[in-house]
Write a protein that holds these residues in place. Structure first.
Motif, PDB file in Angstrom:
ATOM      1  N   ARG A  14       4.035  -3.814 -11.016  1.00 41.34           N
ATOM      2  CA  ARG A  14       4.919  -3.501  -9.883  1.00 41.34           C
ATOM      3  C   ARG A  14       4.297  -2.440  -9.000  1.00 41.34           C
ATOM      4  O   ARG A  14       4.405  -2.495  -7.780  1.00 41.34           O
ATOM      5  CB  ARG A  14       6.276  -3.033 -10.381  1.00 41.34           C
ATOM      6  CG  ARG A  14       7.096  -4.154 -10.964  1.00 41.34           C
ATOM      7  CD  ARG A  14       8.444  -3.639 -11.345  1.00 41.34           C
ATOM      8  NE  ARG A  14       9.213  -3.388 -10.145  1.00 41.34           N
ATOM      9  CZ  ARG A  14      10.299  -4.040  -9.813  1.00 41.34           C
ATOM     10  NH1 ARG A  14      10.764  -4.970 -10.598  1.00 41.34           N
ATOM     11  NH2 ARG A  14      10.935  -3.756  -8.696  1.00 41.34           N
ATOM     12  N   LEU A  15       3.629  -1.444  -9.627  1.00 37.82           N
ATOM     13  CA  LEU A  15       2.971  -0.400  -8.853  1.00 37.82           C
ATOM     14  C   LEU A  15       1.817  -0.980  -8.041  1.00 37.82           C
ATOM     15  O   LEU A  15       1.667  -0.684  -6.848  1.00 37.82           O
ATOM     16  CB  LEU A  15       2.464   0.704  -9.781  1.00 37.82           C
ATOM     17  CG  LEU A  15       1.766   1.878  -9.117  1.00 37.82           C
ATOM     18  CD1 LEU A  15       2.748   2.650  -8.244  1.00 37.82           C
ATOM     19  CD2 LEU A  15       1.152   2.781 -10.172  1.00 37.82           C
ATOM     20  N   VAL A  16       1.002  -1.826  -8.676  1.00 33.76           N
ATOM     21  CA  VAL A  16      -0.101  -2.485  -7.963  1.00 33.76           C
ATOM     22  C   VAL A  16       0.454  -3.356  -6.843  1.00 33.76           C
ATOM     23  O   VAL A  16      -0.070  -3.362  -5.724  1.00 33.76           O
ATOM     24  CB  VAL A  16      -0.962  -3.312  -8.949  1.00 33.76           C
ATOM     25  CG1 VAL A  16      -1.947  -4.188  -8.212  1.00 33.76           C
ATOM     26  CG2 VAL A  16      -1.692  -2.395  -9.914  1.00 33.76           C
ATOM     27  N   GLY A  17       1.527  -4.080  -7.131  1.00 24.21           N
ATOM     28  CA  GLY A  17       2.157  -4.913  -6.100  1.00 24.21           C
ATOM     29  C   GLY A  17       2.679  -4.097  -4.938  1.00 24.21           C
ATOM     30  O   GLY A  17       2.577  -4.507  -3.782  1.00 24.21           O
ATOM     31  N   ALA A  18       3.226  -2.917  -5.232  1.00 25.64           N
ATOM     32  CA  ALA A  18       3.728  -2.054  -4.155  1.00 25.64           C
ATOM     33  C   ALA A  18       2.584  -1.565  -3.273  1.00 25.64           C
ATOM     34  O   ALA A  18       2.704  -1.530  -2.042  1.00 25.64           O
ATOM     35  CB  ALA A  18       4.485  -0.872  -4.740  1.00 25.64           C
ATOM     36  N   LEU A  22       2.120  -2.500   0.665  1.00 32.03           N
ATOM     37  CA  LEU A  22       1.999  -1.490   1.713  1.00 32.03           C
ATOM     38  C   LEU A  22       0.723  -1.682   2.530  1.00 32.03           C
ATOM     39  O   LEU A  22       0.765  -1.687   3.766  1.00 32.03           O
ATOM     40  CB  LEU A  22       2.032  -0.090   1.107  1.00 32.03           C
ATOM     41  CG  LEU A  22       1.935   1.056   2.105  1.00 32.03           C
ATOM     42  CD1 LEU A  22       3.142   1.056   3.027  1.00 32.03           C
ATOM     43  CD2 LEU A  22       1.802   2.373   1.386  1.00 32.03           C
ATOM     44  N   ALA A  23      -0.402  -1.859   1.835  1.00 31.16           N
ATOM     45  CA  ALA A  23      -1.671  -2.036   2.542  1.00 31.16           C
ATOM     46  C   ALA A  23      -1.666  -3.324   3.366  1.00 31.16           C
ATOM     47  O   ALA A  23      -2.122  -3.341   4.519  1.00 31.16           O
ATOM     48  CB  ALA A  23      -2.834  -2.054   1.547  1.00 31.16           C
ATOM     49  N   PHE A  28      -1.373  -6.293   8.343  1.00 34.25           N
ATOM     50  CA  PHE A  28      -0.705  -7.358   9.087  1.00 34.25           C
ATOM     51  C   PHE A  28      -0.290  -6.864  10.468  1.00 34.25           C
ATOM     52  O   PHE A  28      -0.472  -7.560  11.469  1.00 34.25           O
ATOM     53  CB  PHE A  28       0.514  -7.856   8.298  1.00 34.25           C
ATOM     54  CG  PHE A  28       1.283  -8.940   8.979  1.00 34.25           C
ATOM     55  CD1 PHE A  28       0.843 -10.241   8.935  1.00 34.25           C
ATOM     56  CD2 PHE A  28       2.453  -8.652   9.671  1.00 34.25           C
ATOM     57  CE1 PHE A  28       1.548 -11.249   9.561  1.00 34.25           C
ATOM     58  CE2 PHE A  28       3.166  -9.648  10.304  1.00 34.25           C
ATOM     59  CZ  PHE A  28       2.715 -10.954  10.247  1.00 34.25           C
ATOM     60  N   ILE A  29       0.242  -5.656  10.519  1.00 35.30           N
ATOM     61  CA  ILE A  29       0.626  -5.065  11.810  1.00 35.30           C
ATOM     62  C   ILE A  29      -0.608  -4.857  12.682  1.00 35.30           C
ATOM     63  O   ILE A  29      -0.595  -5.162  13.878  1.00 35.30           O
ATOM     64  CB  ILE A  29       1.398  -3.759  11.583  1.00 35.30           C
ATOM     65  CG1 ILE A  29       2.748  -4.060  10.943  1.00 35.30           C
ATOM     66  CG2 ILE A  29       1.589  -2.995  12.887  1.00 35.30           C
ATOM     67  CD1 ILE A  29       3.484  -2.846  10.433  1.00 35.30           C
ATOM     68  N   GLN A  30      -1.699  -4.370  12.071  1.00 33.80           N
ATOM     69  CA  GLN A  30      -2.938  -4.152  12.829  1.00 33.80           C
ATOM     70  C   GLN A  30      -3.507  -5.482  13.327  1.00 33.80           C
ATOM     71  O   GLN A  30      -3.970  -5.585  14.466  1.00 33.80           O
ATOM     72  CB  GLN A  30      -3.957  -3.414  11.946  1.00 33.80           C
ATOM     73  CG  GLN A  30      -5.169  -2.924  12.676  1.00 33.80           C
ATOM     74  CD  GLN A  30      -6.384  -3.790  12.452  1.00 33.80           C
ATOM     75  OE1 GLN A  30      -6.390  -4.719  11.669  1.00 33.80           O
ATOM     76  NE2 GLN A  30      -7.434  -3.463  13.164  1.00 33.80           N
ATOM     77  N   ALA A  31      -3.465  -6.528  12.492  1.00 35.91           N
ATOM     78  CA  ALA A  31      -3.980  -7.841  12.900  1.00 35.91           C
ATOM     79  C   ALA A  31      -3.139  -8.439  14.020  1.00 35.91           C
ATOM     80  O   ALA A  31      -3.679  -9.074  14.940  1.00 35.91           O
ATOM     81  CB  ALA A  31      -4.025  -8.787  11.698  1.00 35.91           C
ATOM     82  N   SER A  32      -1.825  -8.233  13.967  1.00 34.98           N
ATOM     83  CA  SER A  32      -0.995  -8.756  15.058  1.00 34.98           C
ATOM     84  C   SER A  32      -1.264  -7.991  16.353  1.00 34.98           C
ATOM     85  O   SER A  32      -1.278  -8.586  17.439  1.00 34.98           O
ATOM     86  CB  SER A  32       0.480  -8.694  14.690  1.00 34.98           C
ATOM     87  OG  SER A  32       0.892  -7.368  14.498  1.00 34.98           O
TER      88      SER A  32
END
Length: 138
Positions: A14-18, A22-23, A28-32
């Motif tokens: 769950r920690l790795v998934g979090a 986040l990354a 995704f925001i930067q790519a958009s």
């Protein structure tokens, strides 16, 4: 028949998934943002080339703008971008957007590891029993 991927007290996935979530969300925001920026730069280069048709002294500026913003080389005398140049400059940011969307999905799967239940199909085959009372002759 169900197969549980992890127990209820699993915190490391769950920690790795979090962290992945986040990354991937930030990327995704930067790519958009890059995708929309590429679109705006393509339209600006198209407008610059339209002006350079009537005033050829602007053409070197258009070449420099296309090279700096889109990494495109505009040939001498070219009065608009070709379809290959246009879509080649636009499809890379779109592909990056879709890639980070897929990484977001993978991060979500890691985050939900404790709750993932995979149904496994179970099938039964009945085989006819051999007659134990009858013996074969050799």
């Amino acid at each position: 028949m169900f197969f549980r991927v992890a127990g209820r007290d699993v915190y490391l996935p769950r920690l790795v998934g979090a962290f992945i979530l986040l990354a991937a969300l930030l990327m995704f925001i930067q790519a958009s943002a890059k995708m929309f920026d590429s679109w705006d730069n393509l339209k600006e280069v198209e407008n610059c080339l339209a002006v350079a048709r009537t005033e050829p002294e602007f053409f070197p500026t258009c070449q420099q703008n296309a090279k700096a913003s889109l990494d495109l080389y505009v040939r001498l005398g070219q009065d608009n971008l070709t379809a290959r140049q246009f879509f080649g400059a636009l499809l890379v940011p779109i592909a990056m957007l879709l890639f980070w969307l897929a990484v977001l999905f993978v991060g979500w799967i890691f985050y939900k590891t404790g709750e993932v239940v995979v149904p496994i199909e179970e099938s039964w085959h009945d085989f006819p029993e051999k007659n134990p009372g009858k013996k074969r002759k050799k």
